[in-house]
Write an enzyme that holds these catalytic residues in place. Structure first.
Site, PDB file in Angstrom:
ATOM      1  N   ARG A   3      -5.281 -46.204 -10.239  1.00  8.66           N
ATOM      2  CA  ARG A   3      -4.705 -44.911  -9.884  1.00  8.66           C
ATOM      3  C   ARG A   3      -4.411 -44.962  -8.398  1.00  8.66           C
ATOM      4  O   ARG A   3      -5.302 -45.172  -7.583  1.00  8.66           O
ATOM      5  CB  ARG A   3      -5.703 -43.814 -10.212  1.00  8.66           C
TER       6      ARG A   3
ATOM      7  N   VAL B  43      -8.899 -48.048 -21.039  1.00 11.01           N
ATOM      8  CA  VAL B  43      -9.428 -47.575 -22.309  1.00 11.01           C
ATOM      9  C   VAL B  43      -8.274 -47.554 -23.316  1.00 11.01           C
ATOM     10  O   VAL B  43      -7.171 -47.118 -22.983  1.00 11.01           O
ATOM     11  CB  VAL B  43     -10.016 -46.153 -22.135  1.00 11.01           C
TER      12      VAL B  43
ATOM     13  N   ASP C  32      -7.771 -30.292 -13.873  1.00 13.35           N
ATOM     14  CA  ASP C  32      -6.572 -30.490 -14.696  1.00 13.35           C
ATOM     15  C   ASP C  32      -6.991 -30.647 -16.162  1.00 13.35           C
ATOM     16  O   ASP C  32      -6.644 -31.621 -16.834  1.00 13.35           O
ATOM     17  CB  ASP C  32      -5.802 -31.713 -14.194  1.00 13.35           C
TER      18      ASP C  32
ATOM     19  N   ASN D 178      -4.511 -34.918 -20.506  1.00  9.86           N
ATOM     20  CA  ASN D 178      -5.322 -35.774 -19.636  1.00  9.86           C
ATOM     21  C   ASN D 178      -6.541 -36.339 -20.350  1.00  9.86           C
ATOM     22  O   ASN D 178      -7.523 -36.726 -19.722  1.00  9.86           O
ATOM     23  CB  ASN D 178      -5.763 -34.994 -18.393  1.00  9.86           C
TER      24      ASN D 178
ATOM     25  N   ASP E  27      -7.925 -37.933 -14.789  1.00 14.82           N
ATOM     26  CA  ASP E  27      -7.231 -37.032 -13.892  1.00 14.82           C
ATOM     27  C   ASP E  27      -8.129 -35.982 -13.236  1.00 14.82           C
ATOM     28  O   ASP E  27      -8.104 -34.809 -13.575  1.00 14.82           O
ATOM     29  CB  ASP E  27      -6.138 -36.309 -14.705  1.00 14.82           C
TER      30      ASP E  27
ATOM     31  N   GLU F 155      -8.094 -35.154  -9.932  1.00 12.44           N
ATOM     32  CA  GLU F 155      -7.672 -34.803  -8.571  1.00 12.44           C
ATOM     33  C   GLU F 155      -7.785 -33.315  -8.260  1.00 12.44           C
ATOM     34  O   GLU F 155      -7.823 -32.941  -7.097  1.00 12.44           O
ATOM     35  CB  GLU F 155      -6.257 -35.319  -8.302  1.00 12.44           C
TER      36      GLU F 155
HETATM   37  N1  LIG Z   1      -8.478 -45.785 -17.625  1.00 10.31           N
HETATM   38  C1  LIG Z   1      -7.318 -45.754 -18.289  1.00 10.31           C
HETATM   39  N2  LIG Z   1      -7.165 -46.503 -19.394  1.00 10.31           N
HETATM   40  C2  LIG Z   1      -6.006 -46.509 -20.088  1.00 10.31           C
HETATM   41  N3  LIG Z   1      -4.933 -45.790 -19.739  1.00 10.31           N
HETATM   42  C3  LIG Z   1      -5.013 -45.020 -18.641  1.00 10.31           C
HETATM   43  C4  LIG Z   1      -6.203 -44.957 -17.858  1.00 10.31           C
HETATM   44  N4  LIG Z   1      -5.985 -44.112 -16.839  1.00 10.31           N
HETATM   45  C5  LIG Z   1      -4.720 -43.676 -16.965  1.00 10.31           C
HETATM   46  N5  LIG Z   1      -4.146 -44.203 -18.049  1.00 10.31           N
HETATM   47  C6  LIG Z   1      -2.770 -43.991 -18.535  1.00 10.31           C
HETATM   48  O1  LIG Z   1      -2.030 -43.370 -17.502  1.00 10.31           O
HETATM   49  C7  LIG Z   1      -1.564 -42.091 -17.916  1.00 10.31           C
HETATM   50  C8  LIG Z   1      -1.596 -41.118 -16.755  1.00 10.31           C
HETATM   51  O2  LIG Z   1      -2.909 -41.012 -16.268  1.00 10.31           O
HETATM   52  P1  LIG Z   1      -3.428 -39.724 -15.508  1.00 10.31           P
HETATM   53  O3  LIG Z   1      -3.282 -38.531 -16.370  1.00 10.31           O
HETATM   54  O4  LIG Z   1      -4.778 -40.019 -14.994  1.00 10.31           O
HETATM   55  O5  LIG Z   1      -2.475 -39.642 -14.232  1.00 10.31           O
HETATM   56  P2  LIG Z   1      -1.124 -38.839 -13.981  1.00 10.31           P
HETATM   57  O6  LIG Z   1      -0.759 -38.138 -15.227  1.00 10.31           O
HETATM   58  O7  LIG Z   1      -0.200 -39.767 -13.338  1.00 10.31           O
HETATM   59  O8  LIG Z   1      -1.477 -37.786 -12.955  1.00 10.31           O
HETATM   60  P3  LIG Z   1      -1.046 -36.266 -13.018  1.00 10.31           P
HETATM   61  O9  LIG Z   1      -1.505 -35.718 -14.320  1.00 10.31           O
HETATM   62  O10 LIG Z   1      -1.682 -35.724 -11.835  1.00 10.31           O
HETATM   63  O11 LIG Z   1       0.428 -36.234 -12.963  1.00 10.31           O
HETATM   64  C9  LIG Z   1      -2.461 -41.708 -19.067  1.00 10.31           C
HETATM   65  O12 LIG Z   1      -1.835 -40.825 -19.955  1.00 10.31           O
HETATM   66  C10 LIG Z   1      -2.729 -43.049 -19.716  1.00 10.31           C
HETATM   67  O13 LIG Z   1      -1.649 -43.424 -20.535  1.00 10.31           O
HETATM   68 MG   LIG Z   2      -2.318 -36.734 -16.095  1.00 17.53          MG
END
Ligand SMILES: Nc1ncnc2c1ncn2[C@@H]1O[C@H](COP(=O)(O)OP(=O)(O)OP(=O)(O)O)[C@@H](O)[C@H]1O
Ligand SMILES: [Mg+2]
Length: 367
Positions: A71, A128, A236, A241, A254, A256
């Site tokens: 991230r 994961v 969030d 998420n 997520d 943050e």
């Molecule tokens: N530990 C993890 N293992 C597998 N996939 C992950 C993992 N972390 C994040 N992801 C993938 O990344 C995607 C986005 O992750 P996350 O919701 O944490 O961040 P984001 O959506 O970019 O942030 P925001 O919601 O603030 O816009 C998830 O839906 C998943 O597909």
């Molecule tokens: Mg997200």
């Protein structure tokens, strides 16, 4: 969904880093910090999410290959959505939840604060194998959540509320949540949250005035609720998420927006974000999803699971809408800055769900 709607729902993300560069940069970092034999491969994007950057990759270290998710804090030169970004806070939350509850969170392996490697700080967690209900196009438009039998969706909702229940068992009384407090923004946890939002809005509006957001702040002040017990707020808190496998939560992502505050902050956000997507589906002439994350059933199930009586959910829903409105003026402005969206004549039109918020403020939404 017809192709033209599919195209209308597609959101370009020109502010993201080039994956061709991220893989080699990640490998440089790994060789310097983890071991000279480290090898990074298969760097790719999950293609979900709006404000942060997640990079999926494989890494071979000491002869073992593992799958990871990084991230990354947003690049400073792109149009920022948030005035600050604390990757360490997110890692602390995940580690705390992992240590103190049985809520599944990804294993955070490394936190790198030095921006020299990828341009910004980042954290690396274990990957994961699960799937989050997509934001783009939203899961209410169709797909695995919409296709599931109603009783499966009901179980998914219940398991998700069970996650909230367990997160909300962490409080300043039994866990070190001081790193989430924002004393400079107010005297109580909820005052701090609103104070933080005022500070965020003052930065986000960039000298502009958004009458709808000003009215929402005024409404929240005028209708200030009795503040319930302070617990961990995931922030969030929404199905988008959570990674699910066979409809059961296997990773809560997520962090943050994590804070401390009343439980209703997370509950209202969870319902509101679903309502937002449902409303969007209806605007596109689709049926939406009316048997999932509904107000009455969420309250009833959460109360049954926790024994806590849900209070003032209307107020917390308007607060959720306020938070999302401020985020949405920034994401809309970013779209304008990158030429994927046009500047509307009325600034309030930058709030994507303007009509929904207006109906909430004038009371017609609840009837
Ligand atoms: N530990 C993890 N293992 C597998 N996939 C992950 C993992 N972390 C994040 N992801 C993938 O990344 C995607 C986005 O992750 P996350 O919701 O944490 O961040 P984001 O959506 O970019 O942030 P925001 O919601 O603030 O816009 C998830 O839906 C998943 O597909
Ligand atoms: Mg997200």
């Amino acid at each position: 969904m017809p192709p033209e709607e599919e195209a209308a729902m597609h959101i370009d993300t020109p502010w993201r880093r080039d994956l061709e560069e991220v893989g080699p940069a990640m490998e440089k970092w790994a060789r310097a910090v983890l071991g000279p034999d480290a090898q990074v491969s298969e760097a790719g994007s999950p293609g979900n999410g709006m404000s942060s950057e997640t990079v999926l990759f494989e890494m071979t270290l000491g002869g073992e290959t593992e799958r990871y998710a990084a991230r990354l804090a947003p690049m400073p030169e792109v149009y920022p959505v948030f005035p600050e970004y604390d990757i360490e806070l997110q890692a602390k939350c995940m580690r705390l939840v992992q240590a103190r509850t049985d809520v599944p969170v990804p294993d955070v392996r490394w936190v790198e604060l030095d921006p020299q490697w990828l341009g910004t700080p980042f954290l690396v967690m274990r990957r994961v194998d699960g799937e989050a209900p997509p934001d783009i196009p939203p899961y209410v438009f169709g797909g695995w959540v919409a296709d599931a039998p109603p009783e499966t969706r009901a179980a998914m909702q219940r398991d998700t509320l069970q996650v909230l229940k367990k997160l909300h068992e962490l409080s300043p009384a039994n866990a070190d949540l001081a790193f989430l407090a924002r004393p400079k923004h107010g005297a109580t946890a909820l005052r701090q949250q609103i104070g933080y939002q005022r500070w965020y809005y003052d930065w986000a509006r960039d000298g502009m005035s958004y009458p709808l957001i000003d009215r929402t702040f005024a409404w929240l002040e005028a209708n200030w609720p009795e503040e319930g017990e302070t617990v961990l707020n995931w922030g969030d808190a929404r199905v988008g998420n959570v990674l699910y496998r066979d409809f059961a939560p296997i990773a809560v992502l997520d962090w943050e927006m994590a804070k401390v505050g009343p439980r209703e902050v997370d509950l209202a956000w969870m319902i509101f974000l679903h309502t937002f997507f449902h409303d969007m589906a209806v605007t596109f002439g689709l049926p939406g999803m009316t048997d999932f994350m509904q107000w009455d059933s969420v309250i009833a199930e959460y109360e049954e699971l926790t024994g806590h009586q849900v209070e003032n959910l209307e107020w917390f829903t308007i607060y959720a809408a306020l938070r999302f409105a401020i985020v949405s003026i920034r994401t809309s402005k970013r779209g304008i800055a990158y030429g994927t969206m046009e500047e509307p004549a009325d600034p309030d039109d930058l709030v994507m769900f303007r009509g929904l918020l207006e109906r909430m403020l004038d009371g017609t939404y609840w009837a």
